[in-house]
Design a protein around this motif. Structure first.
Motif, mmCIF file in Angstrom:
data_model
loop_
_atom_site.group_PDB
_atom_site.id
_atom_site.type_symbol
_atom_site.label_atom_id
_atom_site.label_comp_id
_atom_site.label_asym_id
_atom_site.label_seq_id
_atom_site.Cartn_x
_atom_site.Cartn_y
_atom_site.Cartn_z
ATOM 1 N N GLN A 47 0.840 -1.214 0.000
ATOM 2 C CA GLN A 47 0.000 0.000 0.000
ATOM 3 C C GLN A 47 0.870 1.258 0.000
ATOM 4 N N ALA A 48 1.987 1.203 0.719
ATOM 5 C CA ALA A 48 2.903 2.354 0.741
ATOM 6 C C ALA A 48 3.451 2.606 -0.665
ATOM 7 N N ARG A 49 3.871 1.553 -1.329
ATOM 8 C CA ARG A 49 4.430 1.684 -2.685
ATOM 9 C C ARG A 49 3.396 2.279 -3.648
ATOM 10 N N ALA A 50 2.140 1.914 -3.463
ATOM 11 C CA ALA A 50 1.083 2.395 -4.360
ATOM 12 C C ALA A 50 0.844 3.901 -4.213
ATOM 13 N N LEU A 51 1.372 4.502 -3.163
ATOM 14 C CA LEU A 51 1.214 5.952 -2.961
ATOM 15 C C LEU A 51 2.171 6.772 -3.818
ATOM 16 N N GLY A 52 3.148 6.100 -4.445
ATOM 17 C CA GLY A 52 4.122 6.862 -5.229
ATOM 18 C C GLY A 52 4.734 6.022 -6.316
ATOM 19 N N GLY A 53 5.863 6.503 -6.827
ATOM 20 C CA GLY A 53 6.553 5.797 -7.900
ATOM 21 C C GLY A 53 7.612 4.841 -7.405
ATOM 22 N N SER A 54 8.079 5.045 -6.159
ATOM 23 C CA SER A 54 9.138 4.213 -5.576
ATOM 24 C C SER A 54 8.949 4.162 -4.070
ATOM 25 N N LEU A 55 9.428 3.061 -3.478
ATOM 26 C CA LEU A 55 9.366 2.916 -2.013
ATOM 27 C C LEU A 55 10.768 2.651 -1.468
ATOM 28 N N VAL A 56 11.198 3.522 -0.549
ATOM 29 C CA VAL A 56 12.491 3.374 0.120
ATOM 30 C C VAL A 56 12.227 2.942 1.559
ATOM 31 N N VAL A 57 12.944 1.904 2.020
ATOM 32 C CA VAL A 57 12.780 1.421 3.396
ATOM 33 C C VAL A 57 14.067 1.674 4.175
ATOM 34 N N GLY A 58 13.951 2.373 5.297
ATOM 35 C CA GLY A 58 15.056 2.579 6.234
ATOM 36 C C GLY A 58 14.924 1.568 7.365
ATOM 37 N N LEU A 59 15.903 0.683 7.473
ATOM 38 C CA LEU A 59 15.861 -0.360 8.508
ATOM 39 C C LEU A 59 16.682 0.064 9.720
ATOM 40 N N ASN A 60 16.163 -0.199 10.914
ATOM 41 C CA ASN A 60 16.984 -0.013 12.111
ATOM 42 C C ASN A 60 18.160 -0.986 12.057
ATOM 43 N N THR A 61 19.374 -0.497 12.332
ATOM 44 C CA THR A 61 20.492 -1.424 12.518
ATOM 45 C C THR A 61 20.193 -2.299 13.742
ATOM 46 N N ASP A 62 20.966 -3.341 13.934
ATOM 47 C CA ASP A 62 20.745 -4.204 15.100
ATOM 48 C C ASP A 62 20.894 -3.416 16.402
ATOM 49 N N ALA A 63 21.919 -2.554 16.469
ATOM 50 C CA ALA A 63 22.130 -1.767 17.689
ATOM 51 C C ALA A 63 20.936 -0.854 17.948
ATOM 52 N N SER A 64 20.445 -0.204 16.906
ATOM 53 C CA SER A 64 19.286 0.679 17.043
ATOM 54 C C SER A 64 18.045 -0.126 17.445
ATOM 55 N N ALA A 65 17.840 -1.281 16.827
ATOM 56 C CA ALA A 65 16.667 -2.118 17.144
ATOM 57 C C ALA A 65 16.719 -2.590 18.602
#
Ligand SMILES: Nc1ncnc2c1ncn2[C@@H]1O[C@H](COP(=O)(O)OP(=O)(O)OP(=O)(O)O)[C@@H](O)[C@H]1O
Ligand SMILES: O=P(O)(O)O[C@@H]1O[C@H]([C@H](O)CO)[C@@H](O)[C@H](O)[C@@H]1O
Length: 161
Positions: A47-65
């Protein structure tokens, strides 16, 4: 897409702005841990991708998670493994990581036109929303798919042992 094809969606943070600039817009961005992928995640990302032309995902690093307090053994999947699973999804155009507690700094570097989270977040309260709306972007929540979360899935697996 071959494995080599989807691995090319994974980029170091320093390379993310240049790669993003080459993507079809509008660019939608979301972030999270995505520790054990489930139906709620893939519905939300589509659904997020359908809102635009591209979808970028920022993942938490293990330390951040780990600092998010989801549990002493979380994340169960390491940051590179989580990135590969997310990159294999058709909905996802680019994957990178952030090591801070929030993606605010990464968002300020990437400046996507649209910022999204799942319906478990109140977007009005997020610093991410203030930042993105501050440069003229949009911030919105995707409806939550009830009954699906990594934490409850892990609890069910453990209870069944
Ligand atoms: N069931 C769901 N429906 C829609 N969006 C979801 C759902 N579960 C998670 N999301 C969204 O997916 C992103 C990543 O979420 P996250 O990795 O925290 O998943 P989770 O299953 O809630 O995990 P955990 O139980 O470990 O907190 C977030 O933006 C969140 O809003
Ligand atoms: O996978 P989660 O727990 O939904 O992801 C978190 O989202 C937070 C959100 O952006 C509000 O700030 C973020 O701060 C946190 O680092 C996780 O990415």
């Amino acid at each position: 897409m071959s494995e080599a094809g989807f691995l090319s969606k994974i980029v170091a943070r320093r390379d993310a702005p240049a790669r993003l600039a080459a993507l079809p817009g509008p660019v939608v961005f979301t972030n999270g841990v995505f520790d054990v992928l489930h139906r709620g995640h893939v519905t939300y990302l589509a659904q997020a991708r359908a809102l635009g032309g591209s979808l970028v995902v920022g993942l938490n690093t293990d330390a951040s998670a780990r600092r998010l307090g989801k549990g002493p053994d979380r994340p169960l999947n390491a940051e590179h493994d989580r990135a590969i699973v997310i990159a294999a999804l058709e909905s996802v155009s680019l994957v990178t990581w952030f090591d801070e507690d929030t993606p605010v700094q990464l968002l300020s570097e990437l400046r996507p036109q649209v910022y999204v989270k799942g319906g478990d977040y109140d977007m009005r309260t997020l610093a991410e929303t203030a930042l993105v709306e501050g440069y003229g972007g949009r911030s919105l929540a995707i409806p939550f798919v009830d009954g699906y979360s990594t934490t409850t899935l892990v609890q069910r697996i453990r209870a069944s042992r």
